[in-house]
Write an enzyme that holds these catalytic residues in place. Structure first.
Site, mmCIF file in Angstrom:
data_model
loop_
_atom_site.group_PDB
_atom_site.id
_atom_site.type_symbol
_atom_site.label_atom_id
_atom_site.label_comp_id
_atom_site.label_asym_id
_atom_site.label_seq_id
_atom_site.Cartn_x
_atom_site.Cartn_y
_atom_site.Cartn_z
ATOM 1 N N GLU A 45 -15.646 -33.866 14.355
ATOM 2 C CA GLU A 45 -15.860 -35.307 15.078
ATOM 3 C C GLU A 45 -15.350 -35.910 14.105
ATOM 4 O OE1 GLU A 45 -20.001 -36.337 15.473
ATOM 5 O OE2 GLU A 45 -19.417 -37.828 17.241
ATOM 6 N N ARG A 270 -22.864 -21.640 7.906
ATOM 7 C CA ARG A 270 -21.919 -22.579 7.127
ATOM 8 C C ARG A 270 -21.890 -22.434 5.331
ATOM 9 N NH1 ARG A 270 -23.596 -28.608 8.107
ATOM 10 N NH2 ARG A 270 -22.854 -28.186 10.061
ATOM 11 N N LYS A 280 -22.873 -35.449 5.293
ATOM 12 C CA LYS A 280 -22.427 -36.884 5.472
ATOM 13 C C LYS A 280 -23.473 -37.981 4.950
ATOM 14 C CE LYS A 280 -21.307 -40.275 8.819
ATOM 15 N NZ LYS A 280 -21.167 -40.718 10.470
#
Length: 578
Positions: A45, A270, A280
């Site tokens: 994204e 991950r 983020k």
RNA sequence: UGCCGGAUAGUUCAACUGGCGGAACGCCUGACUCUGGAUCAGGAGGCUCUAGGUUCGAGCCCUAGUCCGGCAGCCA
């Protein structure tokens, strides 16, 4: 693997197929005919900078496509106009390109499929599998139930197909305000999987999309959009991280109900790394709080930061290969990464001599105002890199650490009366230690042996140490930025009560200093990579100019002496009973 | 207390699908060396989460637990 022939330089050409549970599954799919080719995608994204965790995903997606002779798409999953910006599209493209993942001509945007997605929604409506719901967000949450209690059917669940068609059209036409209605999949409000309790497919957002402008006011939700994007692009294996495991039944449900091409979703763990953070939100907090200098701060695990720090794409790929792919939640030691970059830079980095903490040395038997040039090897691992000239004279700088007035056991470097080699130059012997009024050592008087020019003694005598040096007259002063882990604890969240990860910031994560470096460095450009001999690997910073050179320390060299000294100091002695 | 995952050396992963548990990194020794780097050789390190079961044989299959992670956005 101990039978790897040492002769092969870099066997980058042969695409060696790795082995892990995903590749095993793909092989099985190919064998059984479930799929006849491999086509993957990396679907970020565009709302943040990429970090090393994304590099892992990219390596899995791109690496698998490459190994199986398949294709790889770069696709922006831009279905939420509130969070996405062109700035991130640009930075992501730059980072993926830098890593070397090649999407050829297949750069796509999920938002380009909005029209098809919209049409497909009617298929579900017409099957009685989707309905327009007027519940408010709060009501919807309330009626969803909890993990242990089933949800309650929406009162709008049994609207007629005609009414749903009409309402959904009017949603798209912009007749209703934000949040007034949603299109929902009609599945099962009692499903043990919360995601299957009539999930929203579309929400109303009168917002400008970074790419579609004001064309749309309804936007598809991730679960509805992602499978369609994969299906439209002919993706075979939709690889994603573990948190989407619960989404797979929904991914499959949409595609099955639509009866369209159906890729297979497979999830993997991950990446987590100790001594850093990888989200983020935290990058924003660290930047906004001025704890780091921007998203490309070399202390951050962002790809922009790592690039600036001096990491190479190759070292990152090697890292990803070493950590492997599994479903276990794991935390990787950054030492693995450091080892990867050392390995790459050792083979390719230009060597230079630079003195970080200078101690002046006067060669008392070397003529005043006389200089000469000596040959230094550019890279002992790659003789094709050639040699360079290094100026030598009566006054030099050596590293403070390379002299001890009172040398401890096993210390081989310079000390009073002892002889060492100046790399690529001469043997020197320390004759006299000059101190200031406070007793600090400020200068060394040494003598050199002219017979040892180049670094070897004709009489065959040996020295136990070789140290680096620069000519005081010729050396250039440069700024150095020495980096350490951003946090002092392996898990930054391991903080005292009432404190958070910020309290674990390492106050020494950046030490700005200076060094004296040989004149060869004068022409360096940002991004150049060097090994400062016996010190570490450095990369010319993006802010470096010929007038003011700035070097980032990518990583130190391994330092065996530091270990010896440390263990000698530790009181950890065992007395064995006879 | 519902559902879905996971658990093998300090760390990250393997173990040809039921056949003597390996590698990399880290750690320790030694060799070599004009980088105390690199390279080379060797070494230590494991009750495969626990308890049962199936089997000639289980890290792998079955049962019951334990611990860890994810899921209750009109985010992705």
């Amino acid at each position: 693997m101990n039978d790897t022939p040492d002769l092969s330089i870099d066997n980058d050409d042969s695409v060696e197929v790795q082995s892990d549970f995903i590749r095993d599954a793909i092989k099985e799919d190919l064998r059984t005919g479930r799929f006849t080719k491999v086509h993957t995608r990396f679907p970020p994204e565009p709302n943040a900078y990429l970090h090393i965790g994304h590099a892992k995903a990219i390596w899995i997606d791109y690496g698998i496509a490459e190994e199986f002779g398949g294709k790889f798409n770069l696709r922006f999953d831009d279905t939420n106009p509130m969070r996405e910006e062109q700035e991130f599209v640009d930075s992501i493209i730059e980072d993926v390109k830098w890593l070397g993942a090649d999407w050829e001509d297949r750069l796509f945007f999920g938002s380009d499929y909005f029209e098809q997605m919209y049409e497909l929604a009617f298929v579900l409506i017409n099957k009685g599998k989707a309905y327009v719901c007027d519940l408010s967000p709060e009501e919807m949450i309330e009626m969803r139930g909890t993990p242990t209690e089933p949800g309650i059917d929406s009162p709008y669940r049994n609207r007629s197909i005609e009414e749903n068609i009409d309402l959904f059209r009017r949603m798209k036409e912009g007749e209703f305000p934000d949040g007034a209605r949603t299109l929902r999949a009609k599945i099962d409000m009692a499903s043990p999987n919360l995601l299957m309790r009539d999930p929203a497919m579309y929400r109303i957002r009168h917002a400008e999309h970074h790419r579609q402008g004001n064309k749309w006011c309804i936007y598809p939700m991730y679960d509805w959009a992602h499978g369609l994007e994969d299906s439209i692009e002919g993706i075979t294996h939709s690889l994603c991280s573990l948190e989407y495991e619960n989404h797979r039944p929904l991914y499959d449900w949409f595609l099955d109900e639509l009866e369209i091409y159906h890729p297979r979703q497979i999830e993997f763990a991950r990446l987590n790394m100790s001594y850093t953070v990888m989200s983020k939100r935290r990058f924003i907090e660290l930047v906004d709080g001025k704890h780091v200098d921007g998203y490309d701060d070399p202390r951050l695990p962002t790809l922009a930061g790592m690039r600036r720090r001096g990491y190479t794409p190759k070292s990152i790929y090697e890292f990803c290969k070493r950590i492997g792919v599994a479903k276990t939640n794991s935390v990787v030691d950054p030492a693995v990464l450091e080892n990867c970059i050392r390995e790459d830079l050792n083979k390719h980095a230009q060597r230079l001599m630079a003195v970080m903490n200078p101690l002046k040395v006067v060669i008392t038997n070397y003529p005043e105002d006389e200089y000469e040039e000596l040959d230094a090897v550019n890279n002992p691992e790659d003789l094709d890199a050639g040699t360079r000239k290094v100026p030598f004279g009566r006054e030099l700088y050596i590293e403070q650490d390379d002299f001890r007035e009172d040398p401890p056991p096993k210390y081989f470097r310079l000390s009073p009366g002892r002889e060492v080699r100046l790399r690529y130059a001469y043997f020197i012997k320390c004759e006299k230690v000059i101190k200031d009024a406070d007793g600090n050592i400020v200068e060394l008087h040494c003598t050199y042996d002219p017979e040892t020019r180049g670094g070897n003694a004709p009489d065959g005598r040996k020295v136990k140490a070789t140290i680096h040096w620069v000519s005081a007259k010729h050396a250039i002063e440069a700024e150095t930025r020495l980096y350490e882990h951003l946090f002092t604890k392996p898990n930054p969240d391991d903080a005292p009560d009432g404190e958070d990860y910020i309290s674990n910031l390492n106050p020494h994560s950046l030490e700005i200093g200076s060094c004296f470096i040989e004149p060869y460095a004068a022409e360096t450009k940002p991004g150049d990579k060097f090994q400062f001999e016996r010190v570490g690997y450095f990369c010319t910073d993006t802010t470096s100019t010929p007038h003011k050179l700035v070097f980032n320390r990518t990583v130190t060299l391994r330092d065996t002496w530091a270990k010896i000294e440390k263990s000698a100091k530790s009181p950890n002695q065992f007395i064995l009973q006879p």
